[in-house]
Write an enzyme that holds these catalytic residues in place. Structure first.
Site, PDB file in Angstrom:
ATOM      1  N   GLY A  72       0.808  -1.214   0.000  1.00  0.00           N
ATOM      2  CA  GLY A  72       0.000   0.000   0.000  1.00  0.00           C
ATOM      3  C   GLY A  72       0.843   1.267   0.000  1.00  0.00           C
ATOM      4  O   GLY A  72       0.518   2.245  -0.676  1.00  0.00           O
ATOM      5  N   ASN A 156      -8.336   3.296   8.461  1.00  0.00           N
ATOM      6  CA  ASN A 156      -7.789   2.099   9.116  1.00  0.00           C
ATOM      7  C   ASN A 156      -7.928   2.115  10.632  1.00  0.00           C
ATOM      8  O   ASN A 156      -7.825   1.082  11.270  1.00  0.00           O
ATOM      9  CB  ASN A 156      -6.311   1.919   8.733  1.00  0.00           C
ATOM     10  N   GLN A 184      -7.772  -0.816   3.141  1.00  0.00           N
ATOM     11  CA  GLN A 184      -8.617  -1.530   4.117  1.00  0.00           C
ATOM     12  C   GLN A 184      -9.901  -2.073   3.489  1.00  0.00           C
ATOM     13  O   GLN A 184     -10.685  -2.739   4.172  1.00  0.00           O
ATOM     14  CB  GLN A 184      -8.971  -0.603   5.294  1.00  0.00           C
ATOM     15  N   SER A 204      -3.280  -3.663  -0.549  1.00  0.00           N
ATOM     16  CA  SER A 204      -2.159  -4.334   0.111  1.00  0.00           C
ATOM     17  C   SER A 204      -2.556  -5.771   0.463  1.00  0.00           C
ATOM     18  O   SER A 204      -3.591  -5.994   1.108  1.00  0.00           O
ATOM     19  CB  SER A 204      -1.824  -3.542   1.385  1.00  0.00           C
ATOM     20  N   HIS A 206      -1.347  -8.046   2.579  1.00  0.00           N
ATOM     21  CA  HIS A 206      -1.322  -8.610   3.936  1.00  0.00           C
ATOM     22  C   HIS A 206      -2.533  -8.210   4.764  1.00  0.00           C
ATOM     23  O   HIS A 206      -2.684  -8.670   5.906  1.00  0.00           O
ATOM     24  CB  HIS A 206      -0.005  -8.285   4.650  1.00  0.00           C
ATOM     25  N   THR A 242      13.019  -6.852 -10.381  1.00  0.00           N
ATOM     26  CA  THR A 242      12.529  -8.211 -10.628  1.00  0.00           C
ATOM     27  C   THR A 242      11.282  -8.455  -9.780  1.00  0.00           C
ATOM     28  O   THR A 242      11.260  -8.159  -8.589  1.00  0.00           O
ATOM     29  CB  THR A 242      13.641  -9.234 -10.279  1.00  0.00           C
ATOM     30  N   CYS A 330       1.285   1.532  13.506  1.00  0.00           N
ATOM     31  CA  CYS A 330       2.413   2.435  13.779  1.00  0.00           C
ATOM     32  C   CYS A 330       2.329   2.985  15.189  1.00  0.00           C
ATOM     33  O   CYS A 330       3.326   3.352  15.777  1.00  0.00           O
ATOM     34  CB  CYS A 330       2.418   3.613  12.817  1.00  0.00           C
TER      35      CYS A 330
HETATM   36  C1  LIG Z   1      -5.103   2.658   5.038  1.00  0.00           C
HETATM   37  C2  LIG Z   1      -3.712   2.133   4.849  1.00  0.00           C
HETATM   38  N1  LIG Z   1      -2.966   2.621   3.858  1.00  0.00           N
HETATM   39  C3  LIG Z   1      -1.723   2.174   3.635  1.00  0.00           C
HETATM   40  C4  LIG Z   1      -1.148   1.209   4.428  1.00  0.00           C
HETATM   41  C5  LIG Z   1       0.239   0.730   4.141  1.00  0.00           C
HETATM   42  O1  LIG Z   1       0.202  -0.512   3.488  1.00  0.00           O
HETATM   43  P1  LIG Z   1       1.501  -1.455   3.460  1.00  0.00           P
HETATM   44  O2  LIG Z   1       1.684  -1.989   4.829  1.00  0.00           O
HETATM   45  O3  LIG Z   1       1.149  -2.537   2.467  1.00  0.00           O
HETATM   46  O4  LIG Z   1       2.629  -0.621   2.967  1.00  0.00           O
HETATM   47  C6  LIG Z   1      -1.889   0.673   5.490  1.00  0.00           C
HETATM   48  C7  LIG Z   1      -1.297  -0.317   6.407  1.00  0.00           C
HETATM   49  O5  LIG Z   1      -1.377  -0.224   7.605  1.00  0.00           O
HETATM   50  C8  LIG Z   1      -3.212   1.142   5.710  1.00  0.00           C
HETATM   51  O6  LIG Z   1      -3.961   0.680   6.703  1.00  0.00           O
END
Ligand SMILES: Cc1ncc(COP(=O)(O)O)c(C=O)c1O
Length: 384
Positions: A72, A156, A184, A204, A206, A242, A330
């Site tokens: 992301g 998020n 999200q 993203s 994960h 790559t 974070c």
């Molecule tokens: C709303 C949002 N944007 C961006 C990201 C960042 O994504 P990534 O962990 O794949 O870099 C996150 C991850 O916490 C997110 O919740």
């Protein structure tokens, strides 16, 4: 193995076993470089293109619109860089509750180049005033200044949802470029990206049981994507390096599974969210919810009024084996406060914990977390 009660699925999710099985052959026997012209390389290239097709199908777009990235953060950075450097955007409209991958990128462009920005402030429930957005678009349009609008689909930390269809229509009306951080929501909501008139959308892997370090950037055919990472000609000259073949296969498989099982899984996860909301209301005094009732079903942000500092509450939860966040990942364990909760004006009224759920969460996990919270509050003296 230590047993955790994992209630932090907005931070990351466990890799699905089926996703791992799909990835493994691309870490072992199909190890070719997708740019190599012999059969081993072509096998890897074919896997990438098959997954590009399945991702595109799940999102209602063409495979030509899908670019694989490292996640992301990279997708958000690429979209903003392209809008500013290639598409002539001189003004960026965003909001104070965006993820730092957008907010800090926008701030950097505004500090270091001739770009201005407007940072919209949402209501205390997290809703943006779309009239304010339209007024700014009208003003800039009259001045002949092209805008980038970068607004997330779901926040998020609190799960509030943006009406991206409405924002897409506004952007089209006033000739603005529209990027949405859909990290999200892609994998959690049924998405028809064409309908929303987006120029860019980020996702993203994960966040929906795919591997970490994988993502996509959707770029509409109305824009020509330019690379943020410079080097070879991978991803149709738009993203050098790559390819992470196993990661791309994992992203594709995870999205396929989450979309296939979406109706049942979303109903189940929503029921856990409601269970926790109700159980907390009944067993903890002075509790309130930052997440709107009709927000994203995976997230429940809870405010404990007059409780101990957030970091202490998270430490108590950690000791009880419960994984949750103060805001986004974070800010887990930090007392600096979440920029989202601060922007909503909720920081002074208690401590905030974000619980977030997945298909792997059980009702027992929720019950145990609520019981642990009750015990924590009963054994500690409230802060006056
Ligand atoms: C709303 C949002 N944007 C961006 C990201 C960042 O994504 P990534 O962990 O794949 O870099 C996150 C991850 O916490 C997110 O919740």
């Amino acid at each position: 193995m230590k047993k955790y009660i994992y209630l932090d699925n907005a931070a990351t999710t466990a890799l699905d076993a089926e996703v791992l099985s799909a990835m493994l052959p691309y870490l072992t026997e199909h190890y070719g470089n997708p740019s190599s012209s012999y059969a081993l390389g072509r096998e890897a290239k074919a896997a990438i293109e098959a997954n590009r097709k399945s991702v595109a199908l799940a999102l209602g777009v063409s495979p030509l619109n899908i670019y694989f990235t490292s996640g992301g953060t990279e997708s958000n950075n690429t979209a903003i860089a392209c809008a500013v450097n290639e598409l002539g955007c001189k003004h960026i409209i965003t909001s104070s509750i965006e993820h730092h991958a957008v907010l800090n990128t926008v701030k950097r462009y505004c500090e270091r180049s001739a770009i201005d920005c407007t940072i919209l402030t949402p209501s205390t429930q997290g809703f943006l005033n779309l009239q304010e957005l339209e007024d700014k678009l009208i003003e800039k349009n009259k001045e002949g200044i092209k805008c980038l609008v970068s607004l997330m689909h779901a926040n998020n930390e609190i799960g509030v949802l943006l009406d991206i269809e409405k924002v897409g229509n506004l952007c089209e009306k006033y000739n603005a470029i529209f990027h949405s951080d859909c990290v999200q929501t892609i994998g959690h909501l049924e998405m028809d990206l064409k309908k929303y008139k987006l120029h860019f959308a980020s996702a993203s892997g994960h966040k929906f049981h795919g591997p970490k370090g994988t993502g996509i950037l959707y770029a509409s055919e109305r824009v020509k994507l330019s690379p943020l990472i410079i080097g070879g000609g991978q991803e149709r000259q738009s993203r050098a390096g790559t390819e992470n073949v196993a990661g791309i296969v994992g992203f594709g498989k995870a999205l396929e599974l989450s979309m296939r099982n979406h109706p049942e899984e979303s109903t189940y996860i929503r029921s856990l969210n409601e269970l926790m909301r109700n159980a907390l209301s009944q067993s903890i005094p002075d509790v309130s919810f930052n997440s709107p009732i009709d927000g994203l079903y995976t997230v429940l942000s809870v405010n404990f009024l007059n409780a101990m500092p957030g970091s202490l509450l998270l430490a108590h939860l950690d000791r009880a084996g419960i994984c949750a966040s103060g805001g986004s990942a974070c800010s887990s364990g930090s007392d600096g406060g979440s920029h989202v909760i601060n922007a909503l004006g909720l920081s002074s009224s208690g401590s905030t914990v974000r619980f977030s759920f997945s298909k792997l969460t059980s009702a027992t996990d929720v019950d145990e977390a609520v019981r642990a919270l009750s015990a924590i509050f009963q054994s500690t003296v409230p802060v006056a």
